[in-house]
Design a protein around this motif. Structure first.
Motif, PDB file in Angstrom:
ATOM      1  N   LEU A   1       0.837  -1.198   0.000  1.00 54.44           N
ATOM      2  CA  LEU A   1       0.000   0.000   0.000  1.00 54.44           C
ATOM      3  C   LEU A   1       0.871   1.248   0.000  1.00 54.44           C
ATOM      4  O   LEU A   1       1.867   1.322   0.727  1.00 54.44           O
ATOM      5  N   PHE A   2       0.483   2.223  -0.812  1.00 53.78           N
ATOM      6  CA  PHE A   2       1.234   3.470  -0.925  1.00 53.78           C
ATOM      7  C   PHE A   2       0.425   4.606  -0.317  1.00 53.78           C
ATOM      8  O   PHE A   2      -0.747   4.810  -0.665  1.00 53.78           O
TER       9      PHE A   2
ATOM     10  N   THR B 132       1.947  10.452   9.454  1.00 58.38           N
ATOM     11  CA  THR B 132       1.126  10.900  10.581  1.00 58.38           C
ATOM     12  C   THR B 132      -0.358  10.745  10.268  1.00 58.38           C
ATOM     13  O   THR B 132      -1.138  10.245  11.102  1.00 58.38           O
ATOM     14  N   VAL B 133      -0.774  11.163   9.087  1.00 55.90           N
ATOM     15  CA  VAL B 133      -2.180  11.021   8.711  1.00 55.90           C
ATOM     16  C   VAL B 133      -2.561   9.549   8.627  1.00 55.90           C
ATOM     17  O   VAL B 133      -3.654   9.151   9.038  1.00 55.90           O
ATOM     18  N   PHE B 134      -1.666   8.720   8.099  1.00 57.29           N
ATOM     19  CA  PHE B 134      -1.954   7.281   8.033  1.00 57.29           C
ATOM     20  C   PHE B 134      -2.173   6.724   9.440  1.00 57.29           C
ATOM     21  O   PHE B 134      -3.123   5.964   9.685  1.00 57.29           O
ATOM     22  N   ALA B 135      -1.312   7.103  10.368  1.00 52.30           N
ATOM     23  CA  ALA B 135      -1.467   6.624  11.741  1.00 52.30           C
ATOM     24  C   ALA B 135      -2.769   7.122  12.355  1.00 52.30           C
ATOM     25  O   ALA B 135      -3.463   6.377  13.067  1.00 52.30           O
TER      26      ALA B 135
ATOM     27  N   LEU C 232       2.566   2.492  12.256  1.00 52.88           N
ATOM     28  CA  LEU C 232       1.665   2.050  11.201  1.00 52.88           C
ATOM     29  C   LEU C 232       1.352   0.567  11.363  1.00 52.88           C
ATOM     30  O   LEU C 232       2.096  -0.182  11.980  1.00 52.88           O
ATOM     31  N   PRO C 233       0.205   0.121  10.792  1.00 55.71           N
ATOM     32  CA  PRO C 233      -0.303  -1.223  11.100  1.00 55.71           C
ATOM     33  C   PRO C 233       0.509  -2.377  10.533  1.00 55.71           C
ATOM     34  O   PRO C 233       0.281  -3.525  10.902  1.00 55.71           O
TER      35      PRO C 233
END
Length: 458
Positions: free
Chosen positions: A136-137, A143-146, A234-235
């Protein structure tokens, strides 16, 4: 003589918007440099725009797309007159329109890996049907992804509701050395849309969050010097490969024709003199805001390069632009779209008035350009926080008590920024860190090699 083994093949799938197509095309070029063949999948609508932009710019698709990048397109589920600026509606229709065709492509090409925009994470379903592996990109910051993974907890704690409206303006701190984030600045709270639209968007994010861990890795257009702590949150294992750069030649990633004549104009300007103004692919100004910006640029008395794409302002026609061009004469240049990375790297550019989209933020950082921040929606307010409060490489353009961004404010902030040697020094220091990350042995270069080695696994 034995035949050379076939080059490994990867499918790359961006969300169909300019700010998503571009960084994934940049990553595709890096993968081709490391021996891959890339099937780059656009929607039919955007593919046609890219071909038109290339033709208008004097390029040809085959020349513009790096040898090894194969442009593929499928329908997006909308009719010819569909509103593709309605990104929530567009996103809702993509799985039904594209998933079956992507499965056919993967089978035909014996695809083993897909590098997919996180906004297209439904492609993870192909892991079960054709056995592909998925990287995944992230087209936004780590920060937003987290933060997106924390939305269910923020709803449960009463910080936001299911439409992302703020119920309690909590201070959010992801890790000790990360900036404090106001709940009011969460990207989904800053999304420009009705509560129902935001509810649909938040529901989609919450539903997809548990699937993200099925990805083999998460790839981010960032670098460890600025986001190392949050990358660890991140996951699944994350790789930071930024700041990504476009090739110097024309690339098949632009939805508008680039006006490269602006580079010749820049060549004629004194070093460190030009105010560059660009607000990305989604920002829309009303007539009053556009006029204040135009007047503010004129008031500075400095040379400026201003990108006004065709759908940038409501109610503004070519006649208005022609009058403004006559008014400012040779002092300013207004273009429809610019080769932004080439512009930001030009020695004539002094500062960047920006909406603070993540691509623009990384490009400004990469080239050491101070920012004047004027965010529009979504994650841009968080990116502004990085620029102004964490890195100290820019200033905010602020509205007055009536909510107006005045021409005087624009003039004064330009003057203040260009007189601030400390901000300029910080911008150059951050540029050095960014450049070190992508050189041989740098953290982003090492993570790119890790991605290359992973994608070569079968």
């Amino acid at each position: 003589m034995a035949a050379a083994p076939p080059r490994p093949r990867v499918m790359v799938l961006p969300f169909p918007a300019q700010g998503h197509v571009m960084p994934l095309m940049e990553l595709s070029h890096r993968l081709v440099d490391h021996g891959f063949e890339v099937d780059f999948v656009n929607t039919d609508f955007n593919h046609a725009r890219i071909v038109t932009a290339l033709a208008a710019g004097g390029g040809e698709t085959r020349a513009a797309a790096h040898a090894g990048i194969h442009l593929v397109s499928f329908p997006d589920g909308m009719g010819p007159d569909g509103d593709r600026a309605d990104i929530v509606r567009l996103a809702q229709g993509l799985p039904a329109a594209m998933l079956g065709r992507l499965e056919e492509l993967a089978r035909a090409q014996r695809t083993r890996w897909v590098v997919a925009d996180v906004s297209m994470n439904w492609v993870l379903d192909l892991a079960g049907t054709v056995g592909v592996r998925v990287a995944l990109f992230s087209t936004y910051s780590a920060t937003v992804f987290a933060l997106r993974t924390l939305i269910p907890k923020m709803i449960e704690d009463g910080i936001i509701d299911e439409s992302a409206d703020v119920r309690r303006n909590e201070k959010i701190k992801l890790s000790p050395n990360m900036p404090v984030i106001d709940a009011a600045d969460l990207p989904w709270s800053k999304f420009d849309g009705s509560p129902e639209i935001r509810r649909i968007m938040v529901k989609g994010i919450v539903k997809s969050n548990p699937t993200l861990a099925r990805a083999d890795t998460i790839v981010c257009n960032t670098f460890h010097a600025i986001e190392s702590e949050v990358l660890a949150l991140l996951p699944t294992a994350a790789l930071a490969v930024g700041p990504l750069e476009a090739p110097r030649s024309t690339s098949a990633s632009q939805l508008w024709p680039e006006d490269r004549a602006c580079l010749v104009w820049l060549d004629a300007q004194p070093p460190g003199s030009v105010v560059y103004v660009a607000f990305g692919s989604f920002t829309v100004f009303d007539t009053a805001r556009l006029q204040e910006l135009a007047d503010g640029l004129a008031l500075t008395g400095r040379p400026f390069l201003w990108v006004v794409r065709p759908n940038f302002a409501n109610g503004v026609d070519q006649g208005w632009l022609d009058k403004f061009r006559c008014r400012v004469g040779d002092t300013g240049l207004v273009v429809g779209w610019a080769p932004q990375q080439r512009v930001l790297s030009h020695p004539a550019v002094a500062c960047f008035i920006s909406h603070c989209g993540w691509n623009s933020t990384m490009e400004g950082v990469r080239h050491g350009v101070p920012f004047l921040c004027w965010p529009y929606f979504a994650d841009q307010f968080l990116n502004q926080k990085y620029i102004c409060d964490v890195w100290g490489t820019g200033l905010r353009i602020r509205a007055n008590e009536r909510g107006v961004f005045t021409k005087e404010e624009i003039r004064d902030k330009v003057n203040q920024l260009l007189a601030d040697d400390t901000i300029r020094a910080r911008a150059l220091s951050l540029k050095r860190a960014a450049c070190e990350s992508i050189t041989d042995g740098g953290s982003s270069h090492q993570d790119l090699l890790k991605l290359v080695n992973l994608l070569k696994e079968q």
